[in-house]
Design a protein around this motif. Structure first.
Motif, mmCIF file in Angstrom:
data_model
loop_
_atom_site.group_PDB
_atom_site.id
_atom_site.type_symbol
_atom_site.label_atom_id
_atom_site.label_comp_id
_atom_site.label_asym_id
_atom_site.label_seq_id
_atom_site.Cartn_x
_atom_site.Cartn_y
_atom_site.Cartn_z
ATOM 1 N N CYS A 34 35.623 37.226 49.352
ATOM 2 C CA CYS A 34 35.323 37.183 47.693
ATOM 3 C C CYS A 34 36.278 38.451 47.563
ATOM 4 N N ILE A 36 36.653 40.402 44.030
ATOM 5 C CA ILE A 36 36.059 41.255 43.171
ATOM 6 C C ILE A 36 36.875 42.229 42.691
ATOM 7 N N LYS A 65 41.565 37.114 35.599
ATOM 8 C CA LYS A 65 41.231 35.615 36.427
ATOM 9 C C LYS A 65 42.050 35.181 36.264
ATOM 10 N N LYS A 83 36.418 32.539 46.990
ATOM 11 C CA LYS A 83 36.081 32.795 45.757
ATOM 12 C C LYS A 83 36.463 34.049 44.682
ATOM 13 N N TYR A 84 36.279 34.039 43.771
ATOM 14 C CA TYR A 84 36.152 34.804 42.311
ATOM 15 C C TYR A 84 35.888 35.746 41.568
ATOM 16 N N GLU A 85 35.054 36.807 41.303
ATOM 17 C CA GLU A 85 34.582 36.753 40.379
ATOM 18 C C GLU A 85 35.478 38.109 39.361
ATOM 19 N N LEU A 87 33.633 40.740 36.734
ATOM 20 C CA LEU A 87 32.939 41.239 36.822
ATOM 21 C C LEU A 87 32.901 42.535 34.904
ATOM 22 N N TYR A 98 27.334 42.835 43.433
ATOM 23 C CA TYR A 98 27.238 41.862 44.184
ATOM 24 C C TYR A 98 27.265 41.114 45.993
#
Length: 142
Positions: A34, A36, A65, A83-85, A87, A98
């Motif tokens: 992940c 972030i 992004k 997966k990436y996010e 924030l 998270y």
């Protein structure tokens, strides 16, 4: 051993080292990564106090992004589930929240070289995460 590894990634040298270690661990344990990136409040960006009207947060989020999407595609081509996010908020709190809400069992962070003044004013995200995380192990990569 670790099923979900959260890596705090900001493109800095410390972030790159953290990502490299997280990739190594993900390959070893067949873990999900992940990625972030947390965009701090507009008044504090990259260790400098700035006026909110100078910063275009949407532009920063879009470029972040794009970078994370490129990294994700590369890692997926190597067989790593990613997966990436992106924030926005206090980086330490957002990383911890998270990790808890997404069931991450390891947080990998790079160490940033801050001056004494910067540490006094800003604190250290890595120190805050390590001190507050109660659900996930925290690995600090020098």
């Amino acid at each position: 051993m670790y099923k979900k590894i959260l890596v705090g990634y900001d493109g800095s040298e410390g972030g790159e080292r953290a990502l490299a270690k997280a990739i190594e661990l993900a390959k070893s344990f067949n873990s999900e990564l992940c990625l972030i990136t947390v965009i701090p409040p507009a008044s504090v960006i990259v260790g400098e106090i700035v006026s909110p009207d100078i910063i275009n947060t949407a532009t920063i989020i879009d470029s972040t992004k794009k970078k994370l999407d490129d990294v994700t595609k590369k890692l997926e081509s190597e067989g790593i589930k990613v997966k990436y996010e992106v924030l926005s908020g206090d980086p330490a709190d957002m990383i911890i929240n998270y990790s808890v809400s997404n069931g991450c069992d390891l947080i990998v962070l790079g160490r940033r070289r801050l001056s004494r003044f910067e540490r006094l004013i800003l604190g250290s995200v890595t120190s805050n995460v390590a001190g507050k995380s109660i659900k996930a192990d925290v690995l600090v990569v020098p």
